[in-house]
Design an enzyme around this catalytic site. Structure first.
Site, mmCIF file in Angstrom:
data_model
loop_
_atom_site.group_PDB
_atom_site.id
_atom_site.type_symbol
_atom_site.label_atom_id
_atom_site.label_comp_id
_atom_site.label_asym_id
_atom_site.label_seq_id
_atom_site.Cartn_x
_atom_site.Cartn_y
_atom_site.Cartn_z
ATOM 1 N N PRO A 229 -8.140 4.429 -4.436
ATOM 2 C CA PRO A 229 -9.332 4.310 -3.601
ATOM 3 C C PRO A 229 -9.981 2.928 -3.523
ATOM 4 O O PRO A 229 -10.546 2.580 -2.491
ATOM 5 C CB PRO A 229 -10.313 5.307 -4.241
ATOM 6 C CG PRO A 229 -9.484 6.217 -5.064
ATOM 7 C CD PRO A 229 -8.334 5.380 -5.536
ATOM 8 N N ASN B 236 -10.101 0.753 -9.317
ATOM 9 C CA ASN B 236 -9.018 1.688 -9.628
ATOM 10 C C ASN B 236 -7.685 0.966 -9.756
ATOM 11 O O ASN B 236 -6.883 1.258 -10.650
ATOM 12 C CB ASN B 236 -8.912 2.762 -8.540
ATOM 13 C CG ASN B 236 -10.151 3.621 -8.424
ATOM 14 O OD1 ASN B 236 -10.783 3.667 -7.375
ATOM 15 N ND2 ASN B 236 -10.521 4.300 -9.494
ATOM 16 N N THR C 290 -6.300 -0.114 -0.128
ATOM 17 C CA THR C 290 -7.038 -1.131 0.616
ATOM 18 C C THR C 290 -8.082 -1.713 -0.323
ATOM 19 O O THR C 290 -9.036 -1.029 -0.708
ATOM 20 C CB THR C 290 -7.721 -0.524 1.852
ATOM 21 O OG1 THR C 290 -6.727 0.032 2.712
ATOM 22 C CG2 THR C 290 -8.494 -1.601 2.611
ATOM 23 N N LYS D 30 -5.314 -5.478 7.072
ATOM 24 C CA LYS D 30 -5.892 -4.135 7.014
ATOM 25 C C LYS D 30 -7.414 -4.174 7.149
ATOM 26 O O LYS D 30 -8.022 -3.357 7.852
ATOM 27 C CB LYS D 30 -5.507 -3.463 5.703
ATOM 28 C CG LYS D 30 -6.181 -2.104 5.447
ATOM 29 C CD LYS D 30 -5.808 -1.082 6.523
ATOM 30 C CE LYS D 30 -6.608 0.216 6.356
ATOM 31 N NZ LYS D 30 -6.240 0.961 5.154
#
Length: 329
Positions: A97, A101, A127, A202
């Protein structure tokens, strides 16, 4: 040695970020050796399933054990943590996420880099901040592994159908090896440049996506207030110059399209909280590069407000519902 395990790899010298080391290789395109997968959420689960469908043995883990059950029933081997994945596989994909993380999964006490094999290929499809991707690549390089960033576009539907778009950053000589795996999960695999450029692409895409979804929602809401049937309005938009992905593929108005989150009370899909996070990344990079992004800034504010108003776990297309509630409907 990893090269022996792969059977078809050979060691070549390479310079990455001005540091020379061997153990970078050419991998057999026909190889069906084990692939590790960390992160089995809304996106990771269908991505791992597609690897299984293409004949790759999958070794997986997730912080939530219940997320692993379905994949285990399909034949995947489930282990307790990312380090165990790295101990058993020398090609690993992560889908997580956020930046914290990713840092934990790679460098934490039970992280991938604790047991990674020299020559391993590590592909992160999360992302995150491009600078974190660069940091992870540097940390992986110290262990003799190769890290590439490969965030995705397309949402849960494309993840399930294997039609994602991957934006890949990393050593160009490793792109073919990465593409072998990513092509099992996506229709488009695009090389963007060095580590971090996949994330850059992205972040730009998602900023435009958020702006487009807000614009589509405002437009549909206005048309409905003016007495237009929403299906008719969507049809007109989609044959006119206002057409966009948010109007013709992922329409935010309930009842206009089937098989999208708006048809299911905005459940599933790409969460509002994640969109707010991605827009925050765009804002950070825009500030760092002194790039004016007024619409991106406003979109970030709107999605942050949505999170504070109970929309955090709903799909980001719920901005239509948010705007309707804002005007009292």
């Amino acid at each position: 040695m990893a090269a022996v395990l792969r059977g078809s790899r050979y060691i070549v010298g390479r310079c990455c970020r001005n540091v020379d080391f061997a153990f970078v290789s050419t991998r057999s395109m026909a190889s069906k050796t084990q692939v590790g997968f960390v992160g089995l959420g809304n996106m990771g689960n269908p991505m791992a399933k597609n690897l299984l469908k293409h004949g790759y043995p999958v070794i997986a883990t997730d912080v939530f054990p219940e997320s692993c059950k379905e994949l285990q029933e399909l034949g995947a081997q489930i282990v307790d943590n990312p380090a165990e994945v790295a101990d058993k596989a020398d090609r690993i994909i992560t889908m997580l996420p956020s930046s914290p993380n990713v840092i934990d999964v790679y460098t934490g006490p039970n992280g991938i880099l604790k047991k990674v094999k020299k020559g391993s290929l590590l592909i992160d499809s999360s992302t995150i901040d491009p600078s974190v991707s660069k940091d992870m690549a540097a940390a992986a390089e110290k262990t003799g592994a190769v890290f590439m960033d490969a965030p995705v576009s397309g949402g849960v539907g494309a993840a399930s159908s294997g039609k994602l778009t991957f934006m890949v950053g990393g050593a160009e000589e490793e792109f073919t090896a990465a593409k072998e795996l990513l092509s099992c999960m996506g229709a488009n695999v695009v090389y963007c440049g060095q580590v971090g450029t996949g994330q850059a692409a992205k972040i730009c895409n998602n900023m435009l996506l958020a702006i487009g979804m807000i614009g589509t929602s405002e437009t549909m809401n206005l048309g409905i207030r003016l007495g237009l049937d929403p299906k008719l309005l969507a049809k007109i938009l989609n044959m006119s110059s206002g057409r966009c992905w948010s109007s013709d593929t992922y329409n935010p108005v309930p009842g206009v399209m089937e098989g999208v989150p708006s048809a299911n009370n905005y459940q599933g899909g790409f969460g509002t909280q994640l969109m707010a996070k991605d827009l925050g990344l765009a804002q950070n990079t825009a500030t760092n590069t002194k790039t004016p992004v007024p619409l991106g800034s406003l979109a970030h504010q709107i999605y942050r407000m949505m999170c504070a108003r109970g929309y955090a776990n709903k799909d980001f297309s719920s901005v239509f519902q948010f705007l309707r509630e804002e005007d009292g409907q």
